[in-house]
Design an enzyme around this catalytic site. Sequence first.
Site, PDB file in Angstrom:
ATOM      1  CD  GLU A  57     -37.476 -31.132   1.172  1.00  0.00           C
ATOM      2  OE1 GLU A  57     -37.374 -30.970   2.254  1.00  0.00           O
ATOM      3  OE2 GLU A  57     -36.499 -30.899   0.244  1.00  0.00           O
TER       4      GLU A  57
ATOM      5  CG  ASP B 101     -35.707 -32.669   6.728  1.00  0.00           C
ATOM      6  OD1 ASP B 101     -34.688 -32.633   7.116  1.00  0.00           O
ATOM      7  OD2 ASP B 101     -35.873 -32.338   5.393  1.00  0.00           O
TER       8      ASP B 101
ATOM      9  CG  ASP C  53     -33.003 -32.429  -0.816  1.00  0.00           C
ATOM     10  OD1 ASP C  53     -33.635 -32.613   0.131  1.00  0.00           O
ATOM     11  OD2 ASP C  53     -32.071 -31.845  -0.927  1.00  0.00           O
TER      12      ASP C  53
END
Length: 420
Positions: free
Chosen positions: A226, A307, A201
């Site tokens: 990410e 998201d 992340d």
Amino acid sequence: MQATQAMQSVPPKEEISHETEPFTGNVIQNGREILLQAFNWESHKYDWWKNLEDKVPDIAKSGFTSVWLPPPSHCALEPEGYLPQNLYSLNSAYGSEHQLKSLLQKLCSYKVRAMADIVINHRVGTRQGHGGMYNRFDGIPLPWDEHAVTSCSGGSGNKSTGENFEGFPNIDHTQNHVRRDIIGWLTWLRNTIGFQDFRFDFAKGYDAKYVKEYVEESKPLFSIGEYWVDCSYSSGLDHNQDNHRQGIINWIDGTGGLCAAFDFTTKGILQEAITGQFWRLRDSDGKPPGVMGWWPSRAVTFIENHDTGSTQQRWPFPSSHVMQGYAYILTHPGLPMVFYDHFYDWGQSMHDQILKLMEIRKLLDIHSESSIRILEAKSNLYAAIIGEKLCMKIGDEAWCPDGEEWILATSGHSYAIWNK
């Protein structure tokens, strides 16, 4: 720099109840992944580990190779899991540690890999320290003090090696004891708990060289970063997004090529292209314009995630064009990922259409580095031949490939797929 602290004891290791495999990079080399993001922003409300365990047989039968799960660790301030505190506590809003282990064991028995969401850019403190900030982690495993927190986020450590995650203590990965502790935790997730893959992340928050070290030491079978930065916009989305994809390429390169990365460039371009701007899907060299066009074996292509879509809607794909998006990523090079909502929550028709595209990809052995020839890329039509055995088109303009050898394999609203 603070001297290395003594590490508080962590829960004892248990016997590994699943079959472990060596870290060889075979997953990336093979390139035949079809990934599932198995949650959305609201999943914590729905007894999630149990819900997913019930779906494991269908997930496996559908052909998914790896399932990305939400963050497994305890969080102090929110249920979604992205503000972790006690990393070694696996009792979360998604369910108990026992339920998680049961899910992982079932995935393993069906030969589907479990991907842990690794949130190690920031961590919520337990006690105030330097400057009155909650930048100490007393009373829990990994009891770091202020020196484990970057100076730019209220700590006494070094300056961050990446972008700051505002409002919370950012972990200082330059500290030897911090990296040692993180490696210990990742290894525990991998070898004791049963995760096989990792998703990192907020990877722009710390230098990619640390991800390289973590992957080398903890040995996941497959990992994704990410690295999400904004695309280039002027009056609208700029045609040339080479700088954007180069940033993602640079991050992958910083991991020594050990990690793949989400192809945010392709998502940004594709969701503009399907509105009647299909010319965007061919770059100046005649290749796909995202990371897929430059380093397809490391490009994880996707339409939506928790998201960008779900209830957050931070960068949503146009909902009426989602199947055209899947007709693109599930026929093209790269490593495609399907979003849980689209596969399980948006109705039987969409589920069946996505499943059909997955079946065609597997049947024709389309993989991350399959060849591609783009035949058309204009306002209302995009067409390409992939692997010299699949032909596809998206867009409202009528079109079919030349030659009687092409047989229609499937079609839907504004898309069609042919095979030889």
